[in-house]
Design a protein around this motif. Structure first.
Motif, PDB file in Angstrom:
ATOM      1  N   TRP A 300      36.803  28.325  48.106  1.00 27.94           N
ATOM      2  CA  TRP A 300      36.145  28.485  46.804  1.00 27.94           C
ATOM      3  C   TRP A 300      35.904  29.960  46.530  1.00 27.94           C
ATOM      4  CZ3 TRP A 300      35.293  24.210  43.788  1.00 27.94           C
ATOM      5  CH2 TRP A 300      34.619  24.417  42.579  1.00 27.94           C
ATOM      6  N   ILE A 301      36.338  30.400  45.359  1.00 21.77           N
ATOM      7  CA  ILE A 301      36.102  31.769  44.879  1.00 21.77           C
ATOM      8  C   ILE A 301      35.041  31.682  43.790  1.00 21.77           C
ATOM      9  CG2 ILE A 301      37.124  33.811  43.808  1.00 21.77           C
ATOM     10  CD1 ILE A 301      38.333  33.239  46.526  1.00 21.77           C
ATOM     11  N   ASN A 302      33.872  32.233  44.041  1.00 18.21           N
ATOM     12  CA  ASN A 302      32.797  32.137  43.046  1.00 18.21           C
ATOM     13  C   ASN A 302      33.147  32.878  41.761  1.00 18.21           C
ATOM     14  OD1 ASN A 302      30.755  30.435  43.825  1.00 18.21           O
ATOM     15  ND2 ASN A 302      29.693  31.982  45.060  1.00 18.21           N
ATOM     16  N   TRP A 304      35.868  36.435  40.439  1.00 21.00           N
ATOM     17  CA  TRP A 304      36.698  37.584  40.783  1.00 21.00           C
ATOM     18  C   TRP A 304      35.992  38.871  40.363  1.00 21.00           C
ATOM     19  CZ3 TRP A 304      40.703  36.465  43.776  1.00 21.00           C
ATOM     20  CH2 TRP A 304      41.290  35.191  43.691  1.00 21.00           C
ATOM     21  N   GLU A 305      36.059  39.876  41.234  1.00 22.52           N
ATOM     22  CA  GLU A 305      35.523  41.193  40.864  1.00 22.52           C
ATOM     23  C   GLU A 305      36.470  41.915  39.902  1.00 22.52           C
ATOM     24  OE1 GLU A 305      32.604  39.958  43.108  1.00 22.52           O
ATOM     25  OE2 GLU A 305      34.599  40.029  44.003  1.00 22.52           O
ATOM     26  N   LEU A 306      37.765  41.765  40.142  1.00 23.49           N
ATOM     27  CA  LEU A 306      38.774  42.377  39.262  1.00 23.49           C
ATOM     28  C   LEU A 306      39.869  41.356  39.009  1.00 23.49           C
ATOM     29  CD1 LEU A 306      39.251  45.927  40.868  1.00 23.49           C
ATOM     30  CD2 LEU A 306      38.205  45.427  38.655  1.00 23.49           C
ATOM     31  N   GLY A 307      40.284  41.229  37.733  1.00 16.05           N
ATOM     32  CA  GLY A 307      41.356  40.311  37.393  1.00 16.05           C
ATOM     33  C   GLY A 307      40.903  38.861  37.407  1.00 16.05           C
ATOM     34  N   VAL A 308      41.802  37.974  36.964  1.00 15.66           N
ATOM     35  CA  VAL A 308      41.534  36.530  36.942  1.00 15.66           C
ATOM     36  C   VAL A 308      42.857  35.800  37.164  1.00 15.66           C
ATOM     37  CG1 VAL A 308      39.537  36.626  35.381  1.00 15.66           C
ATOM     38  CG2 VAL A 308      41.842  36.447  34.437  1.00 15.66           C
ATOM     39  N   THR A 309      42.804  34.480  37.114  1.00 17.25           N
ATOM     40  CA  THR A 309      44.014  33.663  37.086  1.00 17.25           C
ATOM     41  C   THR A 309      44.059  32.893  35.772  1.00 17.25           C
ATOM     42  OG1 THR A 309      42.974  31.734  38.106  1.00 17.25           O
ATOM     43  CG2 THR A 309      43.936  33.387  39.589  1.00 17.25           C
ATOM     44  N   GLU A 310      45.217  32.287  35.493  1.00 22.51           N
ATOM     45  CA  GLU A 310      45.401  31.487  34.281  1.00 22.51           C
ATOM     46  C   GLU A 310      46.382  30.362  34.587  1.00 22.51           C
ATOM     47  OE1 GLU A 310      46.672  33.823  30.948  1.00 22.51           O
ATOM     48  OE2 GLU A 310      45.073  35.319  31.158  1.00 22.51           O
ATOM     49  N   PRO A 311      46.572  29.421  33.646  1.00 19.59           N
ATOM     50  CA  PRO A 311      47.675  28.469  33.821  1.00 19.59           C
ATOM     51  C   PRO A 311      48.983  29.228  34.058  1.00 19.59           C
ATOM     52  CG  PRO A 311      46.285  27.790  31.996  1.00 19.59           C
ATOM     53  CD  PRO A 311      45.783  29.143  32.419  1.00 19.59           C
ATOM     54  N   GLY A 312      49.769  28.756  34.985  1.00 21.93           N
ATOM     55  CA  GLY A 312      50.957  29.484  35.430  1.00 21.93           C
ATOM     56  C   GLY A 312      50.725  30.192  36.742  1.00 21.93           C
ATOM     57  N   SER A 313      49.444  30.482  37.043  1.00 16.47           N
ATOM     58  CA  SER A 313      49.091  31.063  38.344  1.00 16.47           C
ATOM     59  C   SER A 313      49.055  30.000  39.428  1.00 16.47           C
ATOM     60  CB  SER A 313      47.731  31.760  38.272  1.00 16.47           C
ATOM     61  OG  SER A 313      47.676  32.734  37.262  1.00 16.47           O
ATOM     62  N   GLY A 331      43.137  25.191  41.221  1.00 12.21           N
ATOM     63  CA  GLY A 331      42.571  25.125  39.875  1.00 12.21           C
ATOM     64  C   GLY A 331      41.366  26.033  39.745  1.00 12.21           C
ATOM     65  N   GLY A 332      40.644  25.894  38.633  1.00 13.59           N
ATOM     66  CA  GLY A 332      39.461  26.693  38.412  1.00 13.59           C
ATOM     67  C   GLY A 332      39.181  26.904  36.941  1.00 13.59           C
ATOM     68  N   ALA A 333      38.219  27.759  36.665  1.00 16.81           N
ATOM     69  CA  ALA A 333      37.802  28.045  35.289  1.00 16.81           C
ATOM     70  C   ALA A 333      37.891  29.523  34.960  1.00 16.81           C
ATOM     71  CB  ALA A 333      36.377  27.542  35.064  1.00 16.81           C
ATOM     72  N   ALA A 334      38.365  30.338  35.894  1.00 16.25           N
ATOM     73  CA  ALA A 334      38.473  31.773  35.645  1.00 16.25           C
ATOM     74  C   ALA A 334      39.429  32.039  34.487  1.00 16.25           C
ATOM     75  CB  ALA A 334      38.955  32.496  36.895  1.00 16.25           C
ATOM     76  N   ALA A 335      39.087  33.011  33.662  1.00 15.24           N
ATOM     77  CA  ALA A 335      39.915  33.391  32.512  1.00 15.24           C
ATOM     78  C   ALA A 335      39.382  34.699  31.969  1.00 15.24           C
ATOM     79  CB  ALA A 335      39.877  32.314  31.428  1.00 15.24           C
ATOM     80  N   CYS A 336      40.149  35.301  31.086  1.00 12.01           N
ATOM     81  CA  CYS A 336      39.681  36.493  30.396  1.00 12.01           C
ATOM     82  C   CYS A 336      38.767  36.097  29.247  1.00 12.01           C
ATOM     83  CB  CYS A 336      40.851  37.305  29.857  1.00 12.01           C
ATOM     84  SG  CYS A 336      41.866  38.097  31.121  1.00 12.01           S
ATOM     85  N   ASN A 342      35.627  36.438  32.734  1.00 18.02           N
ATOM     86  CA  ASN A 342      34.547  35.546  32.299  1.00 18.02           C
ATOM     87  C   ASN A 342      33.579  35.177  33.410  1.00 18.02           C
ATOM     88  OD1 ASN A 342      35.989  33.711  33.830  1.00 18.02           O
ATOM     89  ND2 ASN A 342      36.247  32.192  32.201  1.00 18.02           N
ATOM     90  N   GLY A 343      33.830  35.653  34.642  1.00 16.95           N
ATOM     91  CA  GLY A 343      32.905  35.429  35.746  1.00 16.95           C
ATOM     92  C   GLY A 343      32.936  34.029  36.320  1.00 16.95           C
ATOM     93  N   ALA A 344      33.960  33.232  36.003  1.00 24.79           N
ATOM     94  CA  ALA A 344      34.012  31.842  36.461  1.00 24.79           C
ATOM     95  C   ALA A 344      34.776  31.730  37.786  1.00 24.79           C
ATOM     96  CB  ALA A 344      34.637  30.960  35.395  1.00 24.79           C
ATOM     97  N   TYR A 345      34.786  30.520  38.327  1.00 25.89           N
ATOM     98  CA  TYR A 345      35.295  30.230  39.669  1.00 25.89           C
ATOM     99  C   TYR A 345      36.775  29.842  39.668  1.00 25.89           C
ATOM    100  CZ  TYR A 345      34.823  25.474  37.934  1.00 25.89           C
ATOM    101  OH  TYR A 345      34.946  24.336  37.179  1.00 25.89           O
ATOM    102  N   ASP A 346      37.377  29.900  40.869  1.00 24.91           N
ATOM    103  CA  ASP A 346      38.690  29.338  41.165  1.00 24.91           C
ATOM    104  C   ASP A 346      38.624  28.682  42.535  1.00 24.91           C
ATOM    105  OD1 ASP A 346      40.302  29.810  38.938  1.00 24.91           O
ATOM    106  OD2 ASP A 346      40.882  31.818  39.600  1.00 24.91           O
ATOM    107  N   PHE A 347      39.588  27.810  42.839  1.00 22.56           N
ATOM    108  CA  PHE A 347      39.642  27.211  44.181  1.00 22.56           C
ATOM    109  C   PHE A 347      41.099  27.048  44.613  1.00 22.56           C
ATOM    110  CE2 PHE A 347      38.512  24.090  40.924  1.00 22.56           C
ATOM    111  CZ  PHE A 347      39.566  23.184  40.966  1.00 22.56           C
ATOM    112  N   TYR A 348      41.314  27.231  45.909  1.00 27.62           N
ATOM    113  CA  TYR A 348      42.639  27.261  46.517  1.00 27.62           C
ATOM    114  C   TYR A 348      42.722  26.241  47.641  1.00 27.62           C
ATOM    115  CZ  TYR A 348      43.680  31.793  44.268  1.00 27.62           C
ATOM    116  OH  TYR A 348      43.915  32.793  43.353  1.00 27.62           O
ATOM    117  N   GLY A 349      43.808  25.466  47.659  1.00 21.73           N
ATOM    118  CA  GLY A 349      44.049  24.571  48.777  1.00 21.73           C
ATOM    119  C   GLY A 349      44.138  25.344  50.079  1.00 21.73           C
ATOM    120  N   ARG A 350      43.479  24.845  51.126  1.00 18.86           N
ATOM    121  CA  ARG A 350      43.362  25.586  52.387  1.00 18.86           C
ATOM    122  C   ARG A 350      44.629  25.464  53.229  1.00 18.86           C
ATOM    123  NH1 ARG A 350      38.002  23.346  54.942  1.00 18.86           N
ATOM    124  NH2 ARG A 350      39.038  24.233  56.812  1.00 18.86           N
ATOM    125  N   PHE A 351      45.156  26.624  53.623  1.00 17.84           N
ATOM    126  CA  PHE A 351      46.372  26.650  54.439  1.00 17.84           C
ATOM    127  C   PHE A 351      46.117  26.067  55.825  1.00 17.84           C
ATOM    128  CE2 PHE A 351      49.569  28.672  57.170  1.00 17.84           C
ATOM    129  CZ  PHE A 351      50.731  28.412  56.454  1.00 17.84           C
TER     130      PHE A 351
END
Length: 453
Positions: A300-302, A304-313, A331-336, A342-351
Motif C-alpha cells: 500500500w502506497i499512502n 506519492w511524494e512526486l508524480g502519480v499513476t493513471e489508467p495505463g500504469s 489499482g488506486g486513486a492517485a491522479a493529478c 491529489n495526495g491519494a493512494y495506490d496499491f501493488y500486488g506483492r511480488f
C-alpha cells in the motif's frame, strides 16, 4: 479506462482476395496498399502469418518516413498470428516477397487494422494547440514526471525494463522484463492479472520515452508482437508472460532484479506509462506497508511524494530502495489535480506473494532458493557501461565495459540499421524519395489503392 488512440476495423484481407501479385527480379511479390483520409497511423493484427524460409514481409509508408520489417519465418508464432506495431502515415503498404525457386507460398491474412486518429511523432503546424501535447498513444496529467527528468537519473537502468502494452486501438497497461536465476535473458515479462486479455495479440513497446524532461513523444519502433501467458493469479493480481522473441541488444533493455523475500522496504519508486503516455516515474519516500484489497495481497502506497499513476500504469513495476521489483500496480486513486498530485493512494500486488503462486517456477529455474536477485545484464551498477571513446554511446563514468558499445550507422544513428535514411532512389517510382541516401529495394512502379471510410 485505457487510452484510445485508434479505430479498430475487423477485416478479412488475404493474398487471394486483396492486393496484387507480381514477379520482380526473381521474386514473387504481393502488395496491399491501405489508405484512409486523415489517418495518423496504422497498426495491424495478422490473423494468419505463415511464411517459408526466404519469405519476408515489410510495412512501409509512401513518404518513406518509416517502415517495419522484415518479418520472416523466425516471426512465425505457435498460434500463427502476428501483431504489427505502429507506423505513421495516411497511406501504407504491406509488401511480401519470396524467391521464385521455393515451392512453399506464404500465407498472410489481415484480421484487424487500427486506424490511428490521434497526433503522432512528427508535429504538423496546423494541429490545434490543445493537441500539441499528445504522444502516439495518449497523454497524461500535468503532474507526471518524465523518466528522463533529473529526478529519474538514478533509475535509468531499471527504466530500460519497462514497456507499454498496446491492445488493438488502446494503450492498455504497462509491465516490465524480469530477470531469472539463470541470468540468461529469457524474455519473462511481469504485468497485472487484471490487464489480461490475450497476450498473443498484444504489442509490447520498449523505450517509448522522451529524450528530454519536457518532451511528449518517443520512439515506437522497439516493439515485440505477442507473448505466452505462463502464470496468472488474483491472489496478488500477477501475470507472468514470456514474450514471443527476445529484444535485440541494440534496444539496450534490462531484465529487472526482484525481491521475493518478506522483508520490509523503506521507500518505493514506480516507472510506468500513464494513459499510454511516454514513460514516467513517481516516488514514495515513506515505507510501503502490507494490506489486502479485492482478494489480493498488496503493498500500500499512502501517497506519492512526486508524480502519480493513471489508467495505463496498471501492471507497472514497483521498485524498492535497492532498485528491485517488489510488486506490480493493481489499482488506486492517485491522479493529478491540475499540475499537482491529489495526495491519494495506490496499491501493488506483492511480488513475494506471487513467488508462491507459480512465478518461482520460471524465475528460479535453477531451484537455487534465491529470493533476492539483481538485474541482468547491468543491474544497479553505475560503474558498468561502454568504455570505448570511439563508440557513439561512450560512457565517461563507466569503469567496466559491459559489451554495450555501439557505432553510428551510415545514417548517423547510434546503433542504427540504416533504416532512417533508406528509401526508394528511383525517380520513376511512385514512392521515390529524394531525401533517401540508401536504396532499400522498396521502389513501386504502379500499385492499387484500398480506401477505408
Amino acid at each position: 479506462a485505457p487510452w484510445r488512440f485508434g479505430i479498430e476495423h475487423e477485416v478479412n484481407w488475404n493474398m487471394e482476395n486483396s492486393g496484387q501479385w507480381s514477379e520482380e527480379d526473381g521474386f514473387r511479390v504481393w502488395r496491399l496498399p491501405i489508405r484512409a483520409e486523415g489517418a495518423k497511423s496504422w497498426s495491424f493484427y495478422l490473423s494468419r502469418f505463415v511464411v517459408p524460409k526466404g519469405g519476408e514481409l515489410f510495412v512501409w509508408d509512401l513518404e518513406r518516413t518509416h517502415y517495419l520489417g522484415s518479418f520472416n519465418h523466425l516471426n512465425v508464432k505457435e498460434w500463427e498470428g502476428l501483431a504489427l506495431s505502429l507506423i505513421e502515415g495516411e497511406q501504407v503498404v504491406l509488401e511480401y516477397r519470396e524467391p521464385l525457386n521455393i515451392h512453399a507460398t506464404g500465407q498472410i491474412e489481415v484480421g484487424q487494422v487500427v486506424q490511428g486518429y490521434r497526433s503522432l511523432l512528427r508535429r504538423e503546424a496546423e494541429l490545434q494547440e490543445d493537441l500539441a501535447s499528445f504522444g502516439p498513444f495518449g497523454n497524461s496529467g500535468a503532474c507526471n514526471i518524465n523518466v528522463n527528468c533529473p529526478e529519474g537519473d538514478d533509475w535509468q537502468v531499471e527504466n530500460q525494463s519497462v514497456a507499454l502494452i498496446v491492445n488493438g486501438g488502446f494503450a492498455a497497461c504497462s509491465g516490465a522484463l524480469v530477470n531469472n536465476t539463470a541470468n540468461d535473458g529469457t524474455p519473462y515479462f511481469l504485468t497485472a492479472n487484471h490487464c489480461l486479455g490475450n497476450p498473443n495479440s498484444w504489442t509490447y513497446y520498449f523505450n517509448h520515452e522522451s529524450a528530454s524532461c519536457s518532451g511528449n513523444t518517443g520512439p515506437t519502433n522497439n516493439s515485440i508482437s505477442g507473448g505466452t501467458l505462463l502464470v496468472n493469479n488474483g491472489g496478488s493480481d500477477v501475470a507472468l508472460i514470456e514474450l514471443s522473441s527476445t529484444p535485440p541488444p541494440s534496444w539496450g533493455v534490462e531484465y529487472a532484479g526482484w525481491d521475493a523475500s518478506s522483508a520490509n522496504h523503506t521507500s518505493a519508486v514506480g516507472i510506468h506509462h500513464p494513459s499510454g503516455d511516454v514513460k514516467k516515474i513517481c516516488f514514495e519516500d515513506d515505507a510501503p506497508y502490507t494490506s489486502s484489497t479485492g482478494g489480493a495481497q498488496v503493498w500500500w502506497i499512502n501517497a506519492w511524494e512526486l508524480g502519480v499513476t493513471e489508467p495505463g500504469s496498471s501492471g507497472s513495476p514497483l521498485f524498492n530502495q535497492d532498485h528491485r521489483i517488489i510488486g506490480q500496480l493493481y489499482g488506486g486513486a492517485a491522479a493529478c489535480s491540475g499540475s499537482v498530485n491529489n495526495g491519494a493512494y495506490d496499491f501493488y500486488g506483492r511480488f513475494d506473494v506471487s513467488w508462491g503462486l507459480g512465478v518461482s517456477q520460471y524465475l528460479d529455474p535453477t531451484n537455487s532458493g534465491t529470493l533476492v536477485l539483481d538485474g541482468y545484464p547491468t543491474g544497479f551498477n553505475p560503474d558498468n557501461g561502454c568504455t570505448d571513446p570511439s563508440a557513439c554511446n561512450y560512457s565517461p563514468e563507466a569503469i567496466f565495459d559491459d559489451g554495450s558499445c555501439l557505432q553510428n550507422d551510415d545514417c548517423g544513428v547510434c546503433g542504427g540499421d540504416n533504416s532512417t535514411c533508406g528509401g526508394c532512389t528511383d525517380p520513376a517510382a511512385c514512392n521515390y524519395d529524394p531525401s533517401a541516401i540508401l536504396d532499400d529495394g522498396s521502389c513501386v512502379l504502379g500499385g492499387e489503392d484500398l480506401t477505408i471510410t
